[in-house]
Design an enzyme around this catalytic site. Sequence first.
Site, PDB file in Angstrom:
ATOM      1  N   ASP A   1       9.016 -35.091 -24.501  1.00 13.93           N
ATOM      2  CA  ASP A   1       9.752 -34.493 -25.607  1.00 13.93           C
ATOM      3  C   ASP A   1       8.952 -34.476 -26.911  1.00 13.93           C
ATOM      4  OD1 ASP A   1      12.822 -33.940 -26.661  1.00 13.93           O
ATOM      5  OD2 ASP A   1      11.677 -35.134 -28.091  1.00 13.93           O
TER       6      ASP A   1
ATOM      7  N   VAL B   1      14.509 -31.655 -27.238  1.00  9.75           N
ATOM      8  CA  VAL B   1      13.820 -30.702 -26.361  1.00  9.75           C
ATOM      9  C   VAL B   1      14.147 -31.007 -24.905  1.00  9.75           C
ATOM     10  CG1 VAL B   1      11.581 -29.836 -25.602  1.00  9.75           C
ATOM     11  CG2 VAL B   1      12.007 -30.214 -28.040  1.00  9.75           C
ATOM     12  N   ASP B   2      14.143 -32.282 -24.546  1.00 13.61           N
ATOM     13  CA  ASP B   2      14.537 -32.664 -23.184  1.00 13.61           C
ATOM     14  C   ASP B   2      15.946 -32.160 -22.864  1.00 13.61           C
ATOM     15  OD1 ASP B   2      12.280 -33.937 -22.262  1.00 13.61           O
ATOM     16  OD2 ASP B   2      12.988 -35.959 -22.686  1.00 13.61           O
ATOM     17  N   VAL B   3      16.876 -32.429 -23.761  1.00 16.46           N
ATOM     18  CA  VAL B   3      18.267 -32.066 -23.493  1.00 16.46           C
ATOM     19  C   VAL B   3      18.427 -30.542 -23.440  1.00 16.46           C
ATOM     20  CG1 VAL B   3      20.622 -32.173 -24.388  1.00 16.46           C
ATOM     21  CG2 VAL B   3      19.185 -34.213 -24.420  1.00 16.46           C
TER      22      VAL B   3
ATOM     23  N   GLY C   1      17.235 -29.313 -20.166  1.00 13.34           N
ATOM     24  CA  GLY C   1      18.219 -29.556 -19.120  1.00 13.34           C
ATOM     25  C   GLY C   1      19.310 -28.511 -19.102  1.00 13.34           C
TER      26      GLY C   1
END
Length: 410
Positions: free
Chosen positions: A140, A168-170, A173
């Site tokens: 991230d 950014v990760d979320v 997803g």
Amino acid sequence: MLRNALEGLTVIDFTQIGAGPTSTMLMADMGARVIKVEPLEGELGRGLGPGWIGDDSALFHAFNRNKLGVSLNLKTPEGIAVARRLIAGADIVVESMRPGVMERLGLGHEQVCRDHPALIYCSISAYGQTGPYADRAGVDGIVQADSGFMSLIGIEGSEPCKVQAPVVDVMTGYVAVVGILARLAQRNRGGQGGHLDVNLLNAALALQQSSLTSYLADGELPVRAGSAAPYSAPNQAFQTADGWIMVAAYMPDRWRRLCETLGLPALIDDPRFATSPLRVSNREAMVEALTRVFVTRTTDAWLEVLQAADILCARVATYADVVGHPQVAANCMLAEVRHGTLGTIRMPGFPISSAASNSQAMRPAPACGQDTAAVLREAGYGESEIATLREQRVIRCGEAAPATQGQGTP
């Protein structure tokens, strides 16, 4: 109700840490049967702290509720064989290995989709499956930097800043789930499955839709302006007598009402502040004039006055404020997950449905290998086969997760 929208679908989850687990958790929240496959020692995210719940990190619990846990050694031929059998009974595979790793294991999308053409196979990586950066690892924070996102955050002249939550990760997803649901819709209309290439870089750029479009339009690099919006003013946080208040009053009527409410009617006709673009250009002078008044009262006092005047505002809340927020409670967005040994674990709930859906029971994140034996039985393995695989260190069954709390090591 969306909490059972994906019932009947099976997802095999070869992901870890943030982006991939977010996508599979969302599908689990919507009723899919998600089988999380980890190495025998558990995934890396279990040891990322501080922030611990029992022996595992809060981060791991945050992204892995409602899943079944299988611990599998993919470095062995027998482990690969188990993985292939699990995939054979699945509708969706999500993996977040570095590009090429699943192919070397014999579990790449072309290798498994050849035998299962209806399978939807989603690969999540830092930069994508092709191109000059495809082989690069990234997380991230690295992609927040490399995508230009960090250039937007903080105050001009200060050190670079990142969003502390892994946005950014979320976002990645959620992008993955959108793609998977689109593939499901195609498949349900008589099509086949297929491969999805989802990556953190694309998701980070999508987060910057407005600011990057502005740069492409005029070539002007954005200026880091703390809490202020670059495209409107006033639209930022102001200091009060005891904290900070966020105010958005850039619309003509609200700007006029704000000036009247603050006792600053002269600002209404001030040519420097006649329009939102002019207020952006003269932001420093505007902020100085407004702050002189805001610091004379408490945040609570200003909230009462501004809300009565229909001026958009909010306390700059801490997490302590958020957990007591009446609308968060009304939305049931702090879900309670019951754990057999750890008691009640609280975390943000499912955000895409009614408040009532978050009152439904949720399954806690699995211990490492917690459901291995049960999942293998359902896949057709006999007790003696399971015992042999366990003895050969191909699988791990039902043991507690390795202790990590004291040292925070994976």
